[in-house]
Motif scaffolding. Structure first.
Motif, mmCIF file in Angstrom:
data_model
loop_
_atom_site.group_PDB
_atom_site.id
_atom_site.type_symbol
_atom_site.label_atom_id
_atom_site.label_comp_id
_atom_site.label_asym_id
_atom_site.label_seq_id
_atom_site.Cartn_x
_atom_site.Cartn_y
_atom_site.Cartn_z
ATOM 1 N N VAL A 12 24.700 38.922 -44.767
ATOM 2 C CA VAL A 12 25.376 40.219 -44.855
ATOM 3 C C VAL A 12 25.405 40.844 -43.465
ATOM 4 O O VAL A 12 24.512 40.596 -42.647
ATOM 5 C CB VAL A 12 24.655 41.136 -45.870
ATOM 6 C CG1 VAL A 12 23.235 41.427 -45.440
ATOM 7 C CG2 VAL A 12 25.434 42.413 -46.116
ATOM 8 N N GLN A 13 26.421 41.630 -43.203
ATOM 9 C CA GLN A 13 26.511 42.321 -41.921
ATOM 10 C C GLN A 13 25.599 43.539 -41.906
ATOM 11 O O GLN A 13 25.301 44.127 -42.958
ATOM 12 C CB GLN A 13 27.951 42.748 -41.651
ATOM 13 C CG GLN A 13 28.887 41.590 -41.331
ATOM 14 C CD GLN A 13 30.250 42.066 -40.877
ATOM 15 O OE1 GLN A 13 30.692 43.156 -41.220
ATOM 16 N NE2 GLN A 13 30.930 41.237 -40.088
ATOM 17 N N ALA A 14 25.194 43.914 -40.721
ATOM 18 C CA ALA A 14 24.379 45.117 -40.573
ATOM 19 C C ALA A 14 25.107 46.304 -41.197
ATOM 20 O O ALA A 14 26.316 46.455 -41.041
ATOM 21 C CB ALA A 14 24.090 45.371 -39.107
ATOM 22 N N GLN A 39 8.985 37.495 -45.268
ATOM 23 C CA GLN A 39 8.406 36.782 -44.142
ATOM 24 C C GLN A 39 9.522 36.322 -43.226
ATOM 25 O O GLN A 39 10.390 35.542 -43.640
ATOM 26 C CB GLN A 39 7.564 35.597 -44.611
ATOM 27 C CG GLN A 39 6.785 34.942 -43.501
ATOM 28 C CD GLN A 39 5.718 34.003 -44.021
ATOM 29 O OE1 GLN A 39 5.718 33.587 -45.175
ATOM 30 N NE2 GLN A 39 4.757 33.682 -43.171
ATOM 31 N N ALA A 40 9.485 36.810 -42.012
ATOM 32 C CA ALA A 40 10.443 36.399 -40.994
ATOM 33 C C ALA A 40 9.860 35.228 -40.206
ATOM 34 O O ALA A 40 8.636 35.044 -40.169
ATOM 35 C CB ALA A 40 10.745 37.571 -40.064
ATOM 36 N N PRO A 41 10.707 34.424 -39.566
ATOM 37 C CA PRO A 41 10.207 33.277 -38.799
ATOM 38 C C PRO A 41 9.182 33.704 -37.757
ATOM 39 O O PRO A 41 9.407 34.647 -36.994
ATOM 40 C CB PRO A 41 11.472 32.720 -38.141
ATOM 41 C CG PRO A 41 12.570 33.146 -39.043
ATOM 42 C CD PRO A 41 12.174 34.486 -39.577
ATOM 43 N N ASP A 90 15.735 43.134 -40.887
ATOM 44 C CA ASP A 90 15.436 42.862 -42.297
ATOM 45 C C ASP A 90 15.582 41.377 -42.629
ATOM 46 O O ASP A 90 15.246 40.954 -43.741
ATOM 47 C CB ASP A 90 16.362 43.659 -43.212
ATOM 48 C CG ASP A 90 16.121 45.155 -43.132
ATOM 49 O OD1 ASP A 90 17.119 45.904 -43.122
ATOM 50 O OD2 ASP A 90 14.955 45.575 -43.082
ATOM 51 N N THR A 91 16.077 40.590 -41.679
ATOM 52 C CA THR A 91 16.243 39.162 -41.901
ATOM 53 C C THR A 91 14.896 38.506 -42.174
ATOM 54 O O THR A 91 13.957 38.631 -41.377
ATOM 55 C CB THR A 91 16.911 38.506 -40.687
ATOM 56 O OG1 THR A 91 18.237 39.024 -40.546
ATOM 57 C CG2 THR A 91 16.967 36.988 -40.844
ATOM 58 N N VAL A 121 20.737 39.121 -41.952
ATOM 59 C CA VAL A 121 21.571 40.266 -41.597
ATOM 60 C C VAL A 121 22.091 40.054 -40.182
ATOM 61 O O VAL A 121 21.314 39.952 -39.237
ATOM 62 C CB VAL A 121 20.782 41.578 -41.686
ATOM 63 C CG1 VAL A 121 21.699 42.763 -41.402
ATOM 64 C CG2 VAL A 121 20.131 41.720 -43.056
ATOM 65 N N SER A 122 23.400 39.977 -40.063
ATOM 66 C CA SER A 122 24.005 39.753 -38.754
ATOM 67 C C SER A 122 24.361 41.089 -38.107
ATOM 68 O O SER A 122 24.722 42.050 -38.776
ATOM 69 C CB SER A 122 25.247 38.888 -38.894
ATOM 70 O OG SER A 122 26.222 39.555 -39.674
ATOM 71 N N SER A 123 24.272 41.103 -36.780
ATOM 72 C CA SER A 123 24.566 42.347 -36.049
ATOM 73 C C SER A 123 26.030 42.445 -35.697
ATOM 74 O O SER A 123 26.796 41.519 -35.857
ATOM 75 C CB SER A 123 23.707 42.406 -34.793
ATOM 76 O OG SER A 123 23.954 41.269 -33.991
#
Length: 123
Positions: A12-14, A39-41, A90-91, A121-123
């Motif tokens: 999803v986009q920001a 959990q993010a990388p 939030d990714t 979430v893409s910027s």
């Protein structure tokens, strides 16, 4: 045993929104407090939100407060997380968890954990 299966993740986009779901089976869903974690990388699993078996109150991490809503439908054995105004930070992989006792914001305190759903979430 409680089996938890998350769904609803995606790209999803920001600024966009997503609604995550967690379907529970096995023991009586309404007996469990439920939580969402992520959990993010390269990072530790962190608390997002939690709700008791009654749904009477909710608690959120500061990072999502005002943007997230946790809810549950005990008749459908389903937990939800509505996320709005999503940000690239939030990714993460989002997990739902069940706890026989009251809700706490600590992942290790939960008895059951789902397999996770990826939110990007893409910027």
């Amino acid at each position: 045993q409680v089996q938890l299966v998350e769904s609803g993740g995606g790209l999803v986009q920001a600024g966009g929104s997503l609604r995550l779901s967690c379907a529970a089976s096995g023991r009586t869903f309404r007996n469990y407090a439920m939580g969402w974690f992520r959990q993010a990388p390269g990072k530790e699993r962190e608390f997002v939100a939690a709700i008791p078996w009654s749904g009477s109150r909710t608690v959120y991490a500061d990072s999502v407060k005002g943007r997230a809503t946790i809810s549950r439908d005990n008749a459908k054995n389903t937990l939800y997380l509505q996320m709005n105004s999503l940000k690239p930070e939030d990714t993460a992989v989002y997990y739902c968890a069940a706890r026989r006792l009251d809700m706490v914001p600590l992942p290790s305190a939960y008895d059951y954990l789902g397999q996770g759903t990826q939110v990007t979430v893409s910027s």
